[in-house]
Write an enzyme that holds these catalytic residues in place. Structure first.
Site, PDB file in Angstrom:
ATOM      1  N   ARG A   7       2.498  -3.656  -4.785  1.00 42.96           N
ATOM      2  CA  ARG A   7       1.966  -3.276  -3.475  1.00 42.96           C
ATOM      3  C   ARG A   7       0.609  -2.597  -3.588  1.00 42.96           C
ATOM      4  O   ARG A   7      -0.100  -2.452  -2.599  1.00 42.96           O
ATOM      5  CB  ARG A   7       2.950  -2.339  -2.761  1.00 42.96           C
ATOM      6  CG  ARG A   7       4.264  -2.997  -2.400  1.00 42.96           C
ATOM      7  CD  ARG A   7       5.275  -1.987  -1.941  1.00 42.96           C
ATOM      8  NE  ARG A   7       4.863  -1.295  -0.730  1.00 42.96           N
ATOM      9  CZ  ARG A   7       5.165  -1.692   0.503  1.00 42.96           C
ATOM     10  NH1 ARG A   7       5.873  -2.790   0.679  1.00 42.96           N
ATOM     11  NH2 ARG A   7       4.783  -1.009   1.552  1.00 42.96           N
TER      12      ARG A   7
ATOM     13  N   ASN B   3       4.492   7.511   3.128  1.00 43.11           N
ATOM     14  CA  ASN B   3       3.518   6.431   3.303  1.00 43.11           C
ATOM     15  C   ASN B   3       2.924   6.536   4.697  1.00 43.11           C
ATOM     16  O   ASN B   3       3.631   6.880   5.640  1.00 43.11           O
ATOM     17  CB  ASN B   3       4.185   5.055   3.191  1.00 43.11           C
ATOM     18  CG  ASN B   3       4.634   4.731   1.788  1.00 43.11           C
ATOM     19  OD1 ASN B   3       4.299   5.429   0.838  1.00 43.11           O
ATOM     20  ND2 ASN B   3       5.397   3.663   1.649  1.00 43.11           N
TER      21      ASN B   3
ATOM     22  N   MET C  42       0.855  -1.175   0.000  1.00 45.82           N
ATOM     23  CA  MET C  42       0.000   0.000   0.000  1.00 45.82           C
ATOM     24  C   MET C  42       0.894   1.229   0.000  1.00 45.82           C
ATOM     25  O   MET C  42       1.513   1.544   1.008  1.00 45.82           O
ATOM     26  CB  MET C  42      -0.901  -0.015   1.231  1.00 45.82           C
ATOM     27  CG  MET C  42      -1.929   1.078   1.251  1.00 45.82           C
ATOM     28  SD  MET C  42      -3.104   0.878   2.582  1.00 45.82           S
ATOM     29  CE  MET C  42      -4.121  -0.421   1.929  1.00 45.82           C
ATOM     30  N   CYS C  43       1.031   1.896  -1.115  1.00 47.75           N
ATOM     31  CA  CYS C  43       1.995   2.969  -1.346  1.00 47.75           C
ATOM     32  C   CYS C  43       3.404   2.400  -1.389  1.00 47.75           C
ATOM     33  O   CYS C  43       3.686   1.347  -0.828  1.00 47.75           O
ATOM     34  CB  CYS C  43       1.937   4.059  -0.286  1.00 47.75           C
ATOM     35  SG  CYS C  43       0.392   4.961  -0.201  1.00 47.75           S
ATOM     36  N   GLY C  44       4.279   3.102  -2.070  1.00 47.84           N
ATOM     37  CA  GLY C  44       5.668   2.681  -2.147  1.00 47.84           C
ATOM     38  C   GLY C  44       6.579   3.886  -2.221  1.00 47.84           C
ATOM     39  O   GLY C  44       6.271   4.870  -2.904  1.00 47.84           O
TER      40      GLY C  44
END
Length: 713
Positions: free
Chosen positions: A33, A125, A1-3
């Site tokens: 992700r 993030n 989830m986000c990178g």
């Protein structure tokens, strides 16, 4: 989830084009992700600031867009950025965003800047829970916002505190400035910040969101660790200015030793890891990322940051500072570890999708989970990460398994064998519900946390909850160096290899096997259970070959999807005993990958309402493999067929008791020990979900609205 991905080169000449390519490649490794937009920031050209006496500064080029990384790559080409400029010291940062605050729009994409000039640029993030109060305060100070995100508050806080310091005649280093900003943040974050005030420097920090630093050098590092610099060791210990102050007017108010205007605070020591033999600066490249998969193509030498660490990179050095004061027993170094990951493990090879590749890797991943841990000849299980804790776990009052999603199903699948072999009460909890209920936990409890990534936010919070209450904690993870693997007392690495597809396949079967081995290791010395113990170990020995046999059903399953399931809107899966968890896991796979509504149902509950749904049109998959509950499962199938239902039955090879004239079709799998049958039964469901998604034109590896690593609540 986000990178997050960042690249720093020092005394290594790189063109702007090479730097951009590194950033784009890093983002591509993070795509699995989950994300809805992407962006990068690199240095531009020297620009004069007319508002500051034509002082020159290095402006930044920020390019961001909604959609896939390939869209960002094309936008960079379309913008015709000069790729020829050469840098021997440069910081570039990049980000893939999964929307939490603000819709997926270009203005909400990262990187975010502090002001129109871009004095400070941030990628982040996590979720800042007090962003509304911060935003209100910053608006009152004249800051203008361009987005709806919480991240923009962080960028503007950097400028706000920088301006306060300069006004007081102080030029803080980037690390000290970062501490002032972090002091105001509540919530979770992993972030990078760069600034034209600090050319060639970057700070990375984390709290509840993963961040690591990869190190690439031609020369061998002198030591394989970096010292942690705590507050007491540091020359400057600022008293953090609060955002509700009207603004500091002196260096004393900011807590700094005054220095000459425009002169940076002195740096008096050098990190031991980066001392060269000839005392000359060492050419080095740093890769900052939220995931090892984006670093492994460049280097296998990585340092995992802990919560409240600040990684400050400048002049070819990596310094680790703490945003919090030192507590008793806290480690004073961060080891530089070697990644046990190969580049080909994160490539598709001959397969069309990562999910397909990972389904077919399961014979190998299952074997790797057991390799070196089971002596099949003497029927002994040895788990090195648990060995010294087994006697304590055997004395515990109860075992609580805590997980989310697929990992939760692996716990359900093995709960019964834990109770049978250990005679210890076992409960299985969804991490979010466990936290919501504030469930009582005691010092004589053993809490087992299962997570593929080791970074699942709800599970990490539940882990911290249990640690605060003194429970023994065990981690079952697939990621070495993850938050969960570091924070638990002991654990097992499942050795499944990198799993890129959002839908978990091989990690599920490896978690299942690891948990069975855990239960076996707890009962190694039980004479009364010796026969059962040996039966399970002999069954595990055959599992990799039996998985290969099940995978041969792919063509039959593909035809079944084409002929009977493609146009369906809903699907029921019936299981009982060990197969109830298999039904739940299969239903989850079908939901998340093919977008078809599916529900896993306990066969014993069929007559308590579910039968109302049964007719000749509703597809039903039933598990009827041989175990002690087989007669009851057959009774449930009879109830379905009596109401014109024609179920698809997963049964054991050559089982003649199931009449083909009553069922739609059968999928035959090899027979194994009852507690291991779910390892074989789940694979047809993985293949069904995969081919349903492919037939519907769905991007199997990136299903909508989902992320591989769920690092926010």
């Amino acid at each position: 989830m986000c990178g997050i991905f960042g690249y720093v080169n020092f005394l290594v000449d790189k063109s702007k084009g090479e730097i951009i390519d590194n950033l784009i490649e890093g983002l591509q490794r993070l795509e699995y992700r989950g994300y809805d937009s992407a962006g990068i920031a690199v240095d531009g050209k020297l620009t004069k600031d007319p508002s500051n006496g034509d002082e020159e500064y290095m402006d930044s080029i920020i390019i961001k867009t909604t959609g896939k990384v390939k869209v960002l790559k094309q936008k960079i080409i379309d913008d015709q950025i000069d790729r020829s400029a050469i840098f021997d010291n440069h910081v570039g940062i990049a980000h893939t965003r999964w929307a939490t605050h603000g819709q997926p729009k270009t203005e909400n994409c990262h990187p975010h800047k502090s002001d129109p000039k871009g004095e400070f640029i941030v990628v982040h993030n996590g979720i800042i829970t007090n962003y509304a109060a911060l935003r209100k305060y910053l608006l009152s100070k004249g800051h203008v916002f361009e987005s709806e995100t919480d991240t923009e508050c962080i960028a503007k806080l950097f400028k706000h505190f920088y301006d306060l310091n300069v006004k007081a005649g102080v030029f803080p280093d980037l690390n000290e400035l970062t501490k002032q900003v972090l002091h105001e943040l509540e919530g979770s974050y992993g972030l990078l910040v760069k600034s034209y005030h600090y050319p060639g420097e970057v700070c990375g920090t984390r709290k509840g969101s993963p961040l690591l630093v990869g190190v690439k050098t031609d020369k061998k590092l002198k030591v394989d660790f970096v010292d942690v610099e705590f507050e007491a060791q540091q020359q400057h210990r600022p008293q953090q200015p609060q955002i509700n102050h009207n603004g500091a007017t002196s260096a004393a108010e900011l807590g700094f030793i005054p220095v000459a205007p425009g002169e940076q605070n002195l740096r008096t020591s050098q990190s031991r890891a980066f001392l060269s033999e000839d005392d000359l600066p060492m050419p080095v490249e740093f890769f900052l990322s939220s995931d090892p998969a984006s670093v492994v193509q460049h280097t296998k030498k990585v340092l995992f940051l802990e919560d409240d660490d600040i990684a400050h990179i400048y002049d070819g050095e990596l310094r680790i500072h703490r945003a919090s004061t030192k507590s008793a027993g806290e480690s004073t170094v961060r080891p530089i570890q070697t990644l046990e990951m190969e580049l080909n493990e994160i490539m598709k090879g001959p397969y069309k999708h990562f999910m397909q590749k990972e389904i077919f890797e399961q014979p190998d991943s299952a074997f790797n989970t057991m390799r070196g841990r089971i002596d099949f000849e003497n029927c002994v299980v040895t788990l090195g990460g648990l060995k010294s804790w087994l006697s304590t776990i055997r004395r515990c009052r109860r075992i609580i398994m805590i997980a989310c999603g697929t990992s939760y199903h692996s716990c359900l699948a093995t709960r019964s064998i834990f109770e049978e072999l250990t005679e210890i009460p076992v409960s299985v909890e969804l991490a979010s519900d466990f936290l919501d209920r504030r469930s009582p936990v005691f010092r004589d409890d053993t809490c087992v946390f299962v997570s593929q990534s080791g970074e699942t936010a709800d599970s990490i919070l539940a882990l911290q909850y249990c640690l605060e209450r003194g429970a023994l904690t065990v981690g079952i993870v697939n990621s070495v160096g993850s938050s969960m693997s570091r924070q638990t007392h002991c654990g097992v690495h499942i050795n499944a290899g990198p799993e890129i597809g959002v839908a978990s396949t091989k990690a599920y079967t490896s978690q299942y096997i690891a948990l069975v081995m855990f239960a076996l290791s707890l009962s190694n010395d039980s004479i009364s259970r010796k026969g059962r113990h040996e039966e399970i170990i002999k069954g595990l020995q055959k599992i990799p070959e039996q998985i290969k046999q099940v995978l041969k059903l792919e063509n039959k399953i593909k035809d079944l999807c084409n002929s009977s399931l493609n146009d369906q809107k809903s699907l029921l899966l019936l299981g009982r005993g060990y197969q109830f968890a298999t039904a739940l896991e299969g239903a989850l796979k079908i939901k998340e990958i093919s977008y078809m509504h599916s529900e896993g149902v306990l066969a014993g509950e069929l007559k308590h309402g579910i039968l109302a749904l049964v007719d000749e049109d509703l597809p039903i998959i039933a598990f009827a493999t041989r175990d002690s509950l087989f007669p009851k499962v057959m009774s449930a199938i009879e109830q379905v067929t009596a109401r014109d239902g024609r179920p698809i039955v997963i049964c054991n090879e050559g089982d003649a008791i199931i009449s083909n004239d009553k069922v739609h079709t059968t999928l035959e799998v090899p027979e194994t020990v009852d507690c291991l049958q779910g390892l074989l039964n789940v694979i047809p469901l993985q293949l069904i979900s995969y081919w349903l998604a492919v037939n519907r034109g769905i991007d199997v590896d990136f299903p909508r609205n989902l992320a591989k690593s769920v690092t926010v609540e």
